[in-house]
Design a protein around this motif. Structure first.
Motif, PDB file in Angstrom:
ATOM      1  N   SER A  87       5.534  80.970  47.738  1.00 57.25           N
ATOM      2  CA  SER A  87       6.281  79.712  47.735  1.00 57.25           C
ATOM      3  C   SER A  87       7.717  79.929  48.174  1.00 57.25           C
ATOM      4  O   SER A  87       8.312  80.986  47.950  1.00 57.25           O
ATOM      5  N   ASN A  88       8.265  78.916  48.765  1.00 60.53           N
ATOM      6  CA  ASN A  88       9.651  78.889  49.194  1.00 60.53           C
ATOM      7  C   ASN A  88      10.553  79.106  47.973  1.00 60.53           C
ATOM      8  O   ASN A  88      10.348  78.484  46.937  1.00 60.53           O
ATOM      9  N   PRO A  89      11.584  79.980  48.088  1.00 63.34           N
ATOM     10  CA  PRO A  89      12.488  80.207  46.943  1.00 63.34           C
ATOM     11  C   PRO A  89      13.149  78.924  46.437  1.00 63.34           C
ATOM     12  O   PRO A  89      13.417  78.794  45.248  1.00 63.34           O
ATOM     13  N   PHE A  90      13.385  77.973  47.335  1.00 62.22           N
ATOM     14  CA  PHE A  90      13.995  76.722  46.910  1.00 62.22           C
ATOM     15  C   PHE A  90      13.037  75.937  46.005  1.00 62.22           C
ATOM     16  O   PHE A  90      13.454  75.345  45.017  1.00 62.22           O
ATOM     17  N   LYS A  91      11.742  75.947  46.324  1.00 61.19           N
ATOM     18  CA  LYS A  91      10.760  75.278  45.463  1.00 61.19           C
ATOM     19  C   LYS A  91      10.687  75.966  44.104  1.00 61.19           C
ATOM     20  O   LYS A  91      10.554  75.300  43.076  1.00 61.19           O
TER      21      LYS A  91
END
Length: 165
Positions: A87-91
């Motif tokens: 998963s995207n670190p921002f998510k």
């Protein structure tokens, strides 16, 4: 360095105002010893309007940032995507406790900026021109609070942006 920042972010308002008090006391002592001369009365009152406006403007910037982060969080909740290892670190940030902590830091910054800005405006209204040293010290306090709050929020924003890459 990380430990110092952790302590600072635990109680940023306390450290900001403590720094302000130390600087104000230093300026007061320097003025009493005739090592510096405080600006004139009219200048202090004119400058107060500028500082109050800057504080309120920056608080609007931070409120916009909070709104954007909340919107991202809302859209993340509505999409119902599960977090995975890739998963995207921002998510991951939006789903973590760091999100709540970042929002708290930003909110406290806004509250601090609004309080100092209105305190400066209110003082400008009620203080007579003869009390210009008080206005000077309040202006310096406002500058320090605005600067430290802006830098703190800018740092948090930088960390969030780094996660989006």
């Amino acid at each position: 360095m990380a430990k110092i920042l952790d302590k600072y972010y635990d109680k940023p308002i306390l450290y900001d105002y403590s720094l302000s008090i130390l600087i104000i006391l230093s300026l007061y002592i320097l003025n009493e010893r005739k090592l510096i001369k405080l600006p004139s009365g009219e200048f202090n009152f004119d400058f107060a309007s500028d500082i109050g406006a800057i504080g309120l403007t920056i608080s609007g910037f931070i409120l916009t940032l909070i709104t954007i982060l909340i919107s991202f969080k809302s859209s993340q909740i509505l999409s119902n995507e599960e977090l995975k290892n890739d998963s995207n670190p921002f998510k991951i940030f939006l789903a973590s406790n760091l999100y709540k902590r970042a929002i708290e830091i930003l909110q406290k910054g806004v509250i601090s900026l609004i309080i100092i800005s209105f305190l400066i405006y209110f003082s400008k209204l009620i203080l007579p021109k003869e009390e210009s040293p008080y206005m000077f010290f309040l202006n310096i306090t406002g500058l320090i609070i605005i600067l430290t709050t802006f830098l703190r929020c800018y740092y948090v924003l930088g960390l969030i942006l780094k996660m989006q890459k």
